[in-house]
Design a protein around this motif. Structure first.
Motif, PDB file in Angstrom:
ATOM      1  N   PRO A 121      41.810  40.725  33.264  1.00 40.37           N
ATOM      2  CA  PRO A 121      40.927  39.708  33.894  1.00 40.37           C
ATOM      3  C   PRO A 121      41.374  39.525  35.244  1.00 40.37           C
ATOM      4  O   PRO A 121      42.498  40.035  35.692  1.00 40.37           O
ATOM      5  CB  PRO A 121      41.012  38.665  33.295  1.00 40.37           C
ATOM      6  N   LYS A 122      40.300  39.202  36.344  1.00 48.09           N
ATOM      7  CA  LYS A 122      41.041  38.623  37.421  1.00 48.09           C
ATOM      8  C   LYS A 122      41.946  37.509  37.567  1.00 48.09           C
ATOM      9  O   LYS A 122      42.960  37.686  38.419  1.00 48.09           O
ATOM     10  CB  LYS A 122      39.726  38.278  38.235  1.00 48.09           C
ATOM     11  N   VAL A 123      42.055  36.757  36.811  1.00 49.51           N
ATOM     12  CA  VAL A 123      42.672  35.717  36.739  1.00 49.51           C
ATOM     13  C   VAL A 123      43.555  35.669  35.496  1.00 49.51           C
ATOM     14  O   VAL A 123      42.944  35.858  34.440  1.00 49.51           O
ATOM     15  CB  VAL A 123      41.914  34.179  36.789  1.00 49.51           C
ATOM     16  N   PRO A 124      44.924  35.808  35.607  1.00 54.18           N
ATOM     17  CA  PRO A 124      45.682  35.874  34.521  1.00 54.18           C
ATOM     18  C   PRO A 124      45.630  34.780  33.564  1.00 54.18           C
ATOM     19  O   PRO A 124      45.450  33.455  34.031  1.00 54.18           O
ATOM     20  CB  PRO A 124      47.242  35.600  35.095  1.00 54.18           C
ATOM     21  N   GLY A 125      45.476  35.059  32.159  1.00 57.13           N
ATOM     22  CA  GLY A 125      45.459  34.121  31.211  1.00 57.13           C
ATOM     23  C   GLY A 125      43.892  33.710  30.780  1.00 57.13           C
ATOM     24  O   GLY A 125      43.505  33.649  29.685  1.00 57.13           O
ATOM     25  N   GLU A 126      42.943  34.308  31.562  1.00 62.06           N
ATOM     26  CA  GLU A 126      41.556  34.710  30.945  1.00 62.06           C
ATOM     27  C   GLU A 126      41.381  35.786  30.304  1.00 62.06           C
ATOM     28  O   GLU A 126      42.002  36.652  29.996  1.00 62.06           O
ATOM     29  CB  GLU A 126      40.757  34.603  32.152  1.00 62.06           C
ATOM     30  N   LYS A 127      40.245  35.615  29.486  1.00 63.80           N
ATOM     31  CA  LYS A 127      39.935  37.001  28.494  1.00 63.80           C
ATOM     32  C   LYS A 127      39.626  38.107  29.535  1.00 63.80           C
ATOM     33  O   LYS A 127      39.126  38.180  30.398  1.00 63.80           O
ATOM     34  CB  LYS A 127      38.537  36.583  27.726  1.00 63.80           C
ATOM     35  N   PRO A 128      40.199  39.202  28.713  1.00 63.99           N
ATOM     36  CA  PRO A 128      39.810  40.615  29.315  1.00 63.99           C
ATOM     37  C   PRO A 128      38.443  40.890  29.296  1.00 63.99           C
ATOM     38  O   PRO A 128      37.459  40.436  28.536  1.00 63.99           O
ATOM     39  CB  PRO A 128      40.777  41.539  28.685  1.00 63.99           C
ATOM     40  N   ILE A 129      38.014  41.805  29.889  1.00 72.65           N
ATOM     41  CA  ILE A 129      36.604  42.085  30.001  1.00 72.65           C
ATOM     42  C   ILE A 129      36.177  43.619  29.141  1.00 72.65           C
ATOM     43  O   ILE A 129      37.178  44.589  29.460  1.00 72.65           O
ATOM     44  CB  ILE A 129      36.277  42.716  31.629  1.00 72.65           C
ATOM     45  N   TYR A 130      35.431  43.429  28.218  1.00 70.74           N
ATOM     46  CA  TYR A 130      35.082  44.646  27.516  1.00 70.74           C
ATOM     47  C   TYR A 130      34.074  45.292  28.015  1.00 70.74           C
ATOM     48  O   TYR A 130      33.167  44.827  28.275  1.00 70.74           O
ATOM     49  CB  TYR A 130      34.808  44.058  26.038  1.00 70.74           C
TER      50      TYR A 130
END
Length: 248
Positions: A121-130
């Motif tokens: 993710p662009k922002v640490p802690g957010e969900k990754p992009i599938y």
């Protein structure tokens, strides 16, 4: 494209057959052309044409685009021209930085993953992009290069994967170093002999009027940037050809 490449392939394949019939001695020496080298590995016309087109594009479009935008930047920044000329006469360390600072050769690129992947993710802690397999992913090189959140107001290139006019990694453009060397040589010889560059407004096609209300550099650009395989500057080609014919 086929009309240009196919006769070249046929000629070199005929030469190869003649050399083989003569005992193959000519094939053992140094080749005169790249194509003569390629036919030693394959005689498949499709593969040969793909290789030729790939090299022709990398060897021509990259250099043409890089020099066009570089000269445009010189017309807009006389202070840079002065510094670049002085650097050419003194040492040469500023040249590569200037070339890198010109607009990118590619406006956007497309990639397709063979397998499903998770992007950080662009922002640490957010969900990754599938990203599912076989998904067409397009990213804009010119927009990446103008993002102040990546670069700050004016910083050196911190990461080769955000500076990607020639792409990066295993897929990096095979014409990158050729374009750098050819463009550097051309600009050195040009700036050793000329100064005071200006836009030819009779030939240059100005951007659409609505661009003036856009954000960022688009509002101040004095050339009409367009994109096909690579980025290029839009000019009044029919008028140029007509003038050339009249002068002839």
């Amino acid at each position: 494209m086929d009309n240009f490449t196919e006769p070249l392939m046929k000629d070199v394949l005929k030469k190869r057959e003649a050399d083989l019939e003569a005992g193959g001695k000519a094939l053992e020496g140094e080749e005169d052309t790249l194509l003569e080298h390629l036919v030693k590995s394959t005689q498949d016309p499709t593969i040969l044409k793909d290789e030729l087109v790939n090299l022709l594009v990398a060897g021509r479009d990259t250099t043409m685009s890089l020099l066009s935008f570089s000269l445009y930047m010189l017309t807009q920044h006389p202070d840079i021209e002065k510094r670049l000329r002085q650097e050419i006469f003194d040492k040469m360390r500023y040249m590569r930085a200037f070339l890198n600072g010109s607009p990118p050769l590619l406006s956007g690129l497309r990639r397709t993953p063979n397998e499903a992947v998770l992007l950080s993710p662009k922002v640490p802690g957010e969900k990754p992009i599938y990203v599912p397999a076989d998904t067409s992913c397009i990213y804009s090189v010119i927009n990446i290069h103008r993002r102040t959140d990546l670069w700050g107001p004016d910083v050196p290139y911190p990461n080769p994967y955000i500076f990607c006019p020639f792409n990066a990694g295993p897929r990096i453009c095979l014409g990158q170093q050729f374009a750098y060397h050819e463009a550097t040589f051309y600009l050195v010889r040009l700036l050793q002999n000329f100064t005071g560059f200006v836009l030819d407004e009779e030939v240059n096609l100005r951007p659409p009027a609505e661009w003036a209300s856009a954000n960022g550099l688009k509002a101040t650009d004095k050339v009409y940037i367009k994109s096909h395989l690579t980025m290029y500057i839009n000019v009044r080609w029919p008028m140029v050809r007509m003038k050339s014919l009249q002068s002839d």
